[in-house]
Enzyme design. Structure first.
Site, PDB file in Angstrom:
ATOM      1  CG  ASP A   1      -2.159   0.896   1.125  1.00 39.57           C
ATOM      2  OD1 ASP A   1      -2.458   1.557  -0.056  1.00 39.57           O
ATOM      3  OD2 ASP A   1      -2.555   1.348   2.238  1.00 39.57           O
ATOM      4  N   GLY A   2       0.455   2.219  -0.704  1.00 38.47           N
ATOM      5  CA  GLY A   2       1.058   3.452  -0.483  1.00 38.47           C
ATOM      6  C   GLY A   2       1.463   4.041  -1.908  1.00 38.47           C
TER       7      GLY A   2
ATOM      8  N   GLY B   1      -0.001   5.287  -4.551  1.00 40.50           N
ATOM      9  CA  GLY B   1      -0.576   6.657  -5.014  1.00 40.50           C
ATOM     10  C   GLY B   1       0.015   7.739  -4.224  1.00 40.50           C
ATOM     11  NE  ARG B   2      -1.464   6.313   1.115  1.00 43.06           N
ATOM     12  CZ  ARG B   2      -0.917   5.645   2.319  1.00 43.06           C
ATOM     13  NH1 ARG B   2      -0.976   6.003   3.450  1.00 43.06           N
ATOM     14  NH2 ARG B   2      -1.450   4.299   1.857  1.00 43.06           N
TER      15      ARG B   2
ATOM     16  CG  HIS C   1       0.273   2.675  -9.543  1.00 40.20           C
ATOM     17  ND1 HIS C   1      -0.039   1.886  -8.350  1.00 40.20           N
ATOM     18  CD2 HIS C   1      -0.732   3.371  -9.776  1.00 40.20           C
ATOM     19  CE1 HIS C   1      -1.266   2.425  -7.804  1.00 40.20           C
ATOM     20  NE2 HIS C   1      -1.600   3.182  -8.694  1.00 40.20           N
TER      21      HIS C   1
ATOM     22  CB  THR D   1     -12.978  -7.549  -6.044  1.00 41.19           C
ATOM     23  OG1 THR D   1     -12.975  -7.679  -4.428  1.00 41.19           O
ATOM     24  CG2 THR D   1     -12.677  -8.973  -6.394  1.00 41.19           C
ATOM     25  CD  GLU D   2     -12.890  -4.826  -2.378  1.00 41.02           C
ATOM     26  OE1 GLU D   2     -11.926  -5.390  -2.542  1.00 41.02           O
ATOM     27  OE2 GLU D   2     -14.111  -5.876  -1.954  1.00 41.02           O
TER      28      GLU D   2
ATOM     29  CG  LEU E   1       9.704 -17.041  -4.730  1.00 41.40           C
ATOM     30  CD1 LEU E   1       9.326 -16.895  -3.086  1.00 41.40           C
ATOM     31  CD2 LEU E   1      10.462 -15.753  -4.860  1.00 41.40           C
TER      32      LEU E   1
ATOM     33  NE  ARG F   1      -8.083   0.415   4.619  1.00 39.78           N
ATOM     34  CZ  ARG F   1      -8.109   1.691   4.783  1.00 39.78           C
ATOM     35  NH1 ARG F   1      -8.341   2.321   6.025  1.00 39.78           N
ATOM     36  NH2 ARG F   1      -7.559   2.589   3.786  1.00 39.78           N
TER      37      ARG F   1
ATOM     38  CB  SER G   1      -7.649  -4.226   2.246  1.00 39.24           C
ATOM     39  OG  SER G   1      -7.418  -3.021   2.918  1.00 39.24           O
TER      40      SER G   1
ATOM     41  CD  GLU H   1       2.982 -13.987  15.097  1.00 41.57           C
ATOM     42  OE1 GLU H   1       2.934 -12.757  15.539  1.00 41.57           O
ATOM     43  OE2 GLU H   1       2.737 -14.974  15.634  1.00 41.57           O
TER      44      GLU H   1
END
Ligand code: FPP
Length: 224
Positions: A12-13, A15-16, A29, A58-59, A122, A178, A180, A191
């Site tokens: 996450d992050g 965009g910011r 991105h 999906t959101e 992997l 969160r 999500s 963890e």
């Protein structure tokens, strides 16, 4: 020390970061993809067998079309340019989520999965158009159709993550706490580390610090 077989990451992050440093979410991105490459290398160096990356939920379809198209073009080019190299490195790629993209991207994804399906070093699971609640609903429907007894084991076997261990460690970057709709069943005993840094700024040093901290945790799995 705790064994570490499977790391899951909510990246996450982007965009910011993009808006702050380049005045463009899409630039975030692009930089996020560079972090993906670095973290794949670090995962190999840490001898971890499974890496699950949440790349598109999906959101996320609710985002502007321009951003969605940019993300998918980035992914297409990444796979076109890098899949042979991933294959040579004995990396297996598996998609989690439903492949409802352009015919071109669907084909690139399927071909990449097929090409790398026997690789062993992997396994990278790319969660794309993925939502955990709908994965669970699909699993329950399959169990009903096949008249399976409802048990934890059977439900796990009907998820897209069958044949792999649950994540030992979840990392979410971007200073948000969160889940999500990501791997809700599979993360039951993982963890969880919430990292303040935005994904493009996250690096191997941060990753290794979290892994080191994870290895020291006493994991009880409900026992004392
Ligand atoms: C979340 O940041 C990130 C995404 C929705 C996309 C993840 C994509 C990448 C890391 C790059 C492409 C990856 C591959 C494998 C091709 P956000 O945009 O929600 O950030 P924000 O919370 O700052 O808006």
């Amino acid at each position: 020390m705790n064994p570490l077989n499977h790391v899951a990451i909510i990246m996450d992050g982007n965009g910011r970061w993009g808006l702050k440093y380049k005045r463009s979410r899409n630039a975030g991105h692009k930089a996020g993809l560079k972090t993906v490459e670095k973290i794949i290398e670090a995962t190999i160096r840490n001898k971890i067998s499974f890496l699950t990356l949440f790349a598109f939920s999906t959101e996320n379809w609710k985002r502007p079309k321009k951003e969605i198209n940019y993300l998918f073009t980035l992914l297409e080019n990444f796979l076109i340019n890098r899949i042979d190299d991933l294959h040579k490195q004995n990396i297996k790629l598996q998609i989690l989520g439903s492949k409802k993209f352009s015919p071109k991207l669907n084909k690139i994804l399927s071909n990449s999965e097929k090409k790398t399906s026997k690789n062993k070093k992997l396994q990278i699971n790319l969660a794309l158009n993925y939502g955990s609640k709908s994965e669970l609903i699909e699993a329950i429907k399959k169990m009903k159709k096949n008249k399976n007894t409802i048990t934890e084991e059977n439900l796990s076997k009907n998820l897209q993550t069958k044949n792999m261990p649950d994540p030992d460690l979840l990392i979410r970057t971007g200073n948000t706490k969160r889940l999500s709709n990501f791997l809700l069943w599979q993360l039951a005993y993982s963890e969880i580390f919430f990292e303040k840094k935005l994904w493009p700024a996250f690096n191997e040093k941060d990753y290794n610090r979290i892994i080191k901290e994870y290895k020291r945790i006493k994991r009880n799995f409900g026992k004392i």
